[in-house]
Design an enzyme around this catalytic site. Structure first.
Site, PDB file in Angstrom:
ATOM      1  N   LYS A   1       2.104  -7.526   1.530  1.00  7.82           N
ATOM      2  CA  LYS A   1       2.467  -6.375   2.357  1.00  7.82           C
ATOM      3  C   LYS A   1       2.608  -6.759   3.832  1.00  7.82           C
ATOM      4  CE  LYS A   1      -0.641  -3.422   0.387  1.00  7.82           C
ATOM      5  NZ  LYS A   1      -1.235  -2.074   0.226  1.00  7.82           N
TER       6      LYS A   1
ATOM      7  N   PRO B   1       1.250   2.654   2.568  1.00  2.95           N
ATOM      8  CA  PRO B   1       2.443   1.965   2.055  1.00  2.95           C
ATOM      9  C   PRO B   1       2.027   0.870   1.078  1.00  2.95           C
ATOM     10  CG  PRO B   1       2.399   2.010   4.473  1.00  2.95           C
ATOM     11  CD  PRO B   1       1.048   2.428   3.995  1.00  2.95           C
ATOM     12  N   GLU B   2       2.529   0.962  -0.129  1.00  2.00           N
ATOM     13  CA  GLU B   2       2.270  -0.076  -1.120  1.00  2.00           C
ATOM     14  C   GLU B   2       3.451  -1.049  -1.098  1.00  2.00           C
ATOM     15  OE1 GLU B   2      -0.197  -0.741  -3.400  1.00  2.00           O
ATOM     16  OE2 GLU B   2      -1.556   0.896  -2.918  1.00  2.00           O
TER      17      GLU B   2
ATOM     18  N   ARG C   1     -13.534   1.586  -2.382  1.00  2.00           N
ATOM     19  CA  ARG C   1     -12.240   2.124  -2.811  1.00  2.00           C
ATOM     20  C   ARG C   1     -12.385   2.745  -4.190  1.00  2.00           C
ATOM     21  NH1 ARG C   1      -7.946  -0.900  -0.423  1.00  2.00           N
ATOM     22  NH2 ARG C   1      -6.734   0.953  -0.907  1.00  2.00           N
TER      23      ARG C   1
END
Ligand SMILES: [Zn+2]
Length: 273
Positions: free
Chosen positions: A58, A2-3, A248
């Site tokens: 977030k 989820p961004e 990443r």
């Protein structure tokens, strides 16, 4: 993962379901959630009214009427489902709040990596930088937050203490938009680059938040850099490269991001004597 836009949508769902409601029961249904939300925490929240729900980056914060805070972070998967208490629980239900109007708010999290924590007050909540969408996040603000940081700018953007809310996708997109090489040491960016970066971060997230499904719909997404390895750069046609930074994936155009890219027209030129 989820961004920011997905989390923003989730927070709206949560806020709507919990506005001015009191908690009848709270249960962690998965051992991973119980590690940070034990039965003794559940007892503390029962009977409390949910005064407000906020998103920072977030992270999600449910402020209760006794000053305590429930902190939720979806991390790798996760979303809120709202049902009636009488309905059966969905698959992958990890945490449940039953409310005094008969509604049930469920954390559904297939990967079970989401975090739920209870804090007696706000003093131990995570320290977060300014919101990525904050209009005050300009070149000067970025400069002060990146001063003395020698880590690559991509890694700095993912550090939520620097800016809150930029994830892996939006870091790649913002750096592409700003024509900055993701490997550049943060403190080496000049004022013009920081200007472009501040604008690119705000614009990237503004577009994403305006249409949360836009960047996550797979086929035909309007992403310019992220997940486009080998595809032509939409600006210069060179293939997008993928490298790994801090574990990443980073996607960028070697040709037009960074020092060897096309010269940038000074924004202040026009109008000068
Ligand atoms: Zn390019």
């Amino acid at each position: 993962v989820p961004e920011l836009p997905e989390v923003e949508l989730a927070v709206r769902t949560l806020r709507e379901a919990t506005a001015d409601r009191s908690i009848v029961s709270a249960r962690a249904l998965h051992p991973a959630v119980r590690r940070t939300f034990a039965p003794r925490h559940a007892r503390r929240v029962v009977g409390r009214r949910i005064a407000r729900v906020e998103r920072r980056g977030k992270h999600q914060f449910l402020y209760l009427d006794d000053g305590s805070v429930l902190h939720v972070h979806f991390r790798m998967s996760g979303d809120w489902h709202v049902t009636r208490s009488s309905e059966p629980l969905p698959a992958h239900a990890r945490f449940v709040l039953e409310l005094d109007d008969g509604a049930r708010v469920i954390l559904v999290d297939p990967r079970a990596l989401g975090v739920v924590e209870w804090h007696a007050d706000g003093s131990a909540l995570p320290v977060l930088g300014p919101e990525a969408t904050d209009p005050a996040l300009d070149a000067a603000a970025l400069r002060s937050r990146l001063a003395g940081r020698r880590i690559p700018i991509k890694a700095a953007l993912l550090d939520q203490r620097v800016i809150a809310g930029v994830g892996n996708i939006y870091a790649a997109e913002a750096l592409w938009r700003a024509r900055i090489d993701p490997r550049t040491p943060s403190s080496a960016l000049d004022d013009a680059a920081l200007d472009r970066l501040a604008e690119a971060i705000r614009e990237t997230l503004r577009i994403a938040l305006a249409d949360p499904g836009r960047y996550s719909s797979g086929e035909g997404t309007p992403l310019d850099a992220y997940d486009r390895e080998g595809e032509p750069c939409r600006r210069c046609g060179s293939p997008i490269r993928r490298i790994v930074q801090s574990g990443r994936s980073t996607f960028y155009c070697e040709a037009c991001q960074g020092e060897d890219g096309p010269p940038v027209t000074p924004r202040t030129r026009a109008g000068r004597p």
